[in-house]
Design an enzyme around this catalytic site. Structure first.
Site, short mmCIF file in Angstrom:
data_model
loop_
_atom_site.label_atom_id
_atom_site.label_comp_id
_atom_site.label_asym_id
_atom_site.label_seq_id
_atom_site.Cartn_x
_atom_site.Cartn_y
_atom_site.Cartn_z
N SER A 84 0.84 -1.44 0.04
CA SER A 84 0.08 -0.04 0.01
C SER A 84 0.94 1.34 -0.09
O SER A 84 0.36 2.42 0.09
CB SER A 84 -0.88 0.11 1.21
OG SER A 84 -2.08 -0.93 0.83
N TYR A 135 -10.84 2.48 5.75
CA TYR A 135 -9.48 2.09 4.60
C TYR A 135 -10.18 1.09 3.71
O TYR A 135 -10.76 0.23 3.86
CB TYR A 135 -8.52 1.44 5.38
CG TYR A 135 -7.43 1.28 4.58
CD1 TYR A 135 -6.31 2.34 4.65
CD2 TYR A 135 -7.07 0.40 3.62
CE1 TYR A 135 -5.18 2.27 4.13
CE2 TYR A 135 -5.66 0.11 2.96
CZ TYR A 135 -4.91 1.04 3.19
OH TYR A 135 -3.81 1.35 2.60
N SER A 136 -9.94 1.55 2.46
CA SER A 136 -10.68 0.77 1.33
C SER A 136 -9.77 0.68 0.16
O SER A 136 -9.56 1.94 -0.41
CB SER A 136 -12.06 1.18 0.97
OG SER A 136 -12.46 0.60 -0.17
#
Length: 371
Positions: free
Chosen positions: A89, A183-184
């Site tokens: 991420s 959070y996605s």
């Protein structure tokens, strides 16, 4: 042959959970003769059972590498100094930087609806570009759909961005846009699609043109579909399956794409975050927007999230950066007070719960103790 996406389970990219669910204290095993960074890395490998760990620290032109454990459990070789790894991420900070550069160019507006750039993609026409980057859109996280109980089924599984969005849209929104934080990974798939639509170029090419080439990040790139090979040298990235460590270095990562597909090295990430926070990649107005944060909503005091950038308190000030986790590798990269930079890499994902504490302890020690 690549498998088609429908019906398959998708790997979860890293979130700030690992970044936040920790304390900044050094582990009790630290001694007067062992540096705090070394003690924390040793705790990761000796106590937590992570195969290997490395911290690459840059402090105003001086680079220090601290390692523990093994980069390859079969041969006993240590982590290669500054080897390639899958950054998970951390990709989000790169994508947010591209989008904010497009904002500065007047080609994207942060508070414009996604509908302006990708007509018909999202049912809720109120969702804005800012809400994607900030995780306040309410879009369901597509990687939460299915468990990682069969990683081998993911090894050659490619995906197109639109397929990932369709997966997410099978679920109702988590909340109305702008009313909460969650959070996605879906948010950054859509953000990457906007960047491609506005520029007319592949996202990997825009990252190269706007970030990696100007900064000389020769070992950082977003793989295209079908590119499964992790460049040498690299530590072996491990997944634990039925109690055994399985080599998961090479595999298809377009299932993560703009949410977590980046390949990089610790030195490249140190340079990237230093340049970003130093104002080399964004104009002051856009950097200010990136650092305009909201509470991260994870129950950790002081945790906040901006636009592709997280912030947490350290023992000596404030950390700006991002955590990354994808099958085989976990990392935490960013900048602390006085511009000191660090990237901590573990060659296992998922990791034991206790590893989160020691990873952040190593980060705090690197940025605050100078030892």
């Amino acid at each position: 042959m690549r498998k088609s996406l429908p019906g398959k389970r998708i790997v979860a990219c890293g979130t700030l959970v690992a970044l936040l669910a920790a304390t900044t204290a050094a582990p009790a095993s630290a001694t007067t003769t062992t540096s705090p960074v070394q003690a924390s890395l040793d705790a990761l490998t000796a106590q937590d059972g992570v195969p290997g760990a490395e911290a690459v620290i840059q402090d105003h032109g001086r680079t220090r590498v601290v390692r523990s454990g093994r980069g390859d459990v079969a041969t006993g070789k240590p982590f290669p100094r500054n080897g390639s790894f899958r950054a998970g991420s951390v990709t989000k900070t790169f994508v947010a930087t591209v989008v904010l550069q497009l904002v500065a160019e007047g080609r994207v507006k942060l508070d414009a609806p996604v509908e302006r750039y990708l007509p018909g993609l999202l049912p809720d026409k109120r969702i804005t570009v800012r809400q994607l980057l900030q995780h306040t859109s309410g879009l369901y996280n597509y990687t939460d759909d299915l468990p990682l109980n069969d990683p081998e089924s993911l090894r050659h599984l490619g995906a197109d961005p639109a397929e990932l969005v369709v997966m997410a849209l099978k679920h109702p929104p988590l909340f109305a846009p702008g009313t909460d934080w969650s959070y996605s990974n879906t948010n950054y798939i859509v953000a990457g699609m906007i960047a491609e639509r506005v520029t007319g170029h592949a996202l990997t090419d825009e990252i190269g043109r706007r970030i990696t080439r100007p900064l000389g990040l020769r070992d950082t790139y977003l793989p295209r579909r079908g590119d499964e090979k992790l460049p040498e040298p690299h530590a072996v990235g491990y997944v634990r399956v039925d109690g055994n460590l399985v080599d998961f270095s090479d595999y298809e990562t377009t299932m993560a794409w703009a949410a977590g597909g980046l390949v990089s090295t610790p030195a490249d990430l140190d340079r990237f975050y230093g340049a970003l926070l130093g104002g080399q990649l964004l104009r002051p107005a856009q950097l200010a927007e990136m650092q305009r944060t909201v509470p991260a909503g994870l129950g950790i005091p002081g945790a906040r999230y901006g636009l592709g950038l997280g912030s947490i308190p350290l023992s000596c000030g404030e950390f700006w950066g991002h955590e990354g986790g994808i099958l085989g590798f976990t990392n935490l990269a960013g900048v602390g007070p006085q511009g000191r930079r660090v990237t901590v890499v573990l060659n296992q994902n998922p990791t034991p719960a206790a590893a989160n504490q020691h990873m952040l302890a190593a980060t705090d020690a690197a940025l605050c103790s100078g030892k």
